[in-house]
Write a protein that holds these residues in place. Structure first.
Motif, PDB file in Angstrom:
ATOM      1  N   SER A 114     -55.692 -14.772  98.417  1.00  0.00           N
ATOM      2  CA  SER A 114     -57.223 -14.399  98.263  1.00  0.00           C
ATOM      3  C   SER A 114     -57.285 -13.361  99.567  1.00  0.00           C
ATOM      4  O   SER A 114     -58.004 -12.264  99.236  1.00  0.00           O
ATOM      5  CB  SER A 114     -57.970 -15.496  98.528  1.00  0.00           C
ATOM      6  N   ASN A 132     -62.530 -12.097  97.757  1.00  0.00           N
ATOM      7  CA  ASN A 132     -61.923 -13.229  98.081  1.00  0.00           C
ATOM      8  C   ASN A 132     -62.398 -14.785  97.541  1.00  0.00           C
ATOM      9  O   ASN A 132     -61.835 -15.506  97.039  1.00  0.00           O
ATOM     10  CB  ASN A 132     -61.484 -13.276  99.444  1.00  0.00           C
ATOM     11  N   SER A 156     -55.046 -18.450 101.295  1.00  0.00           N
ATOM     12  CA  SER A 156     -55.696 -17.611 102.204  1.00  0.00           C
ATOM     13  C   SER A 156     -54.896 -17.522 103.422  1.00  0.00           C
ATOM     14  O   SER A 156     -55.068 -18.385 104.356  1.00  0.00           O
ATOM     15  CB  SER A 156     -57.186 -18.036 102.085  1.00  0.00           C
ATOM     16  N   THR A 204     -57.332 -23.972  97.502  1.00  0.00           N
ATOM     17  CA  THR A 204     -57.153 -23.075  98.395  1.00  0.00           C
ATOM     18  C   THR A 204     -56.519 -23.614  99.687  1.00  0.00           C
ATOM     19  O   THR A 204     -56.863 -24.412 100.345  1.00  0.00           O
ATOM     20  CB  THR A 204     -58.507 -22.204  98.922  1.00  0.00           C
TER      21      THR A 204
END
Length: 207
Positions: A114, A132, A156, A204
């Protein structure tokens, strides 16, 4: 026993090369793919994605460490900035993930990237945040629909130490990053390895 095969997209970059090295150290067969490497793929060129999956078979996981973005002050944001972010970062990764979901081995893993999700938002980050956050939301929602036990996650990375070291002082000062040390690429690579080897889905992962 056959080694598990992983395609690393963006393998010539800072994070991609660190991940490819880490995977090889952990006894994976790694296919290093990039826009200019021996195995070529461009996230803005769908035909290159088709060619990749036609030439590299029996794949267990794919990790995307490529994709670009830029900082744009709010007063200067244009529709082209959004189109650039969507094309270069979002649509290309989604197109690749859709193809991977059809072609990976059962129980495989797809990991996207991301980008820099700032602990404290900085001027110029609005378009990046839009891109993102949207990409992370897509992975979270799509993960429950993938077939054959394929898992779908996203990393991320935050600021990478090696990237910050290559920035000039003036650039870092302009972004308010003079006191930010960043995370080593080798540590960021561990987050991708966690996604590939773990059981999480729709998550994530932040190093």
């Amino acid at each position: 026993m056959r080694k598990r095969k992983v395609i690393v997209i963006g393998a010539t970059g800072t994070i991609g090369s660190a991940l490819a090295d880490l995977l090889e150290a952990n006894h994976y067969e790694v296919v290093r793919a990039s826009r200019k490497g021996t195995v070529r793929v461009d996230l803005e060129d769908e035909s290159s994605m088709e060619a990749l999956f036609a030439s590299v078979l029996d794949v267990d996981a794919i990790a995307v460490t490529a994709g670009s973005g830029k900082l744009t002050p709010f007063s200067q944001i244009s529709e082209e900035d959004f189109r650039f972010g969507m094309k270069s970062k979002v649509l290309g990764q989604i197109s690749l993930a859709r193809r991977a979901a059809e072609r990976l081995n059962e129980g495989g893993s797809i990991t996207l990237t991301s980008g820099n999700m700032f602990e404290s938002l900085i001027p110029g980050s609005a378009v990046s945040a839009f891109v993102n956050d949207g990409l992370e939301g897509f992975v979270r929602a799509a993960a429950i629909e993938l077939p054959r036990g394929i898992r779908f996650n996203i990393v991320s990375p935050g600021w990478v130490k090696e990237t910050l070291e290559n920035m000039s002082f003036d650039v870092k000062a302009g972004l308010g990053l003079t006191n930010v040390s960043g995370t080593l690429a080798s540590a960021v690579a561990q987050a991708y390895l966690k996604a590939i080897e773990g059981t999480m889905n729709g998550q994530t992962i932040r190093p």
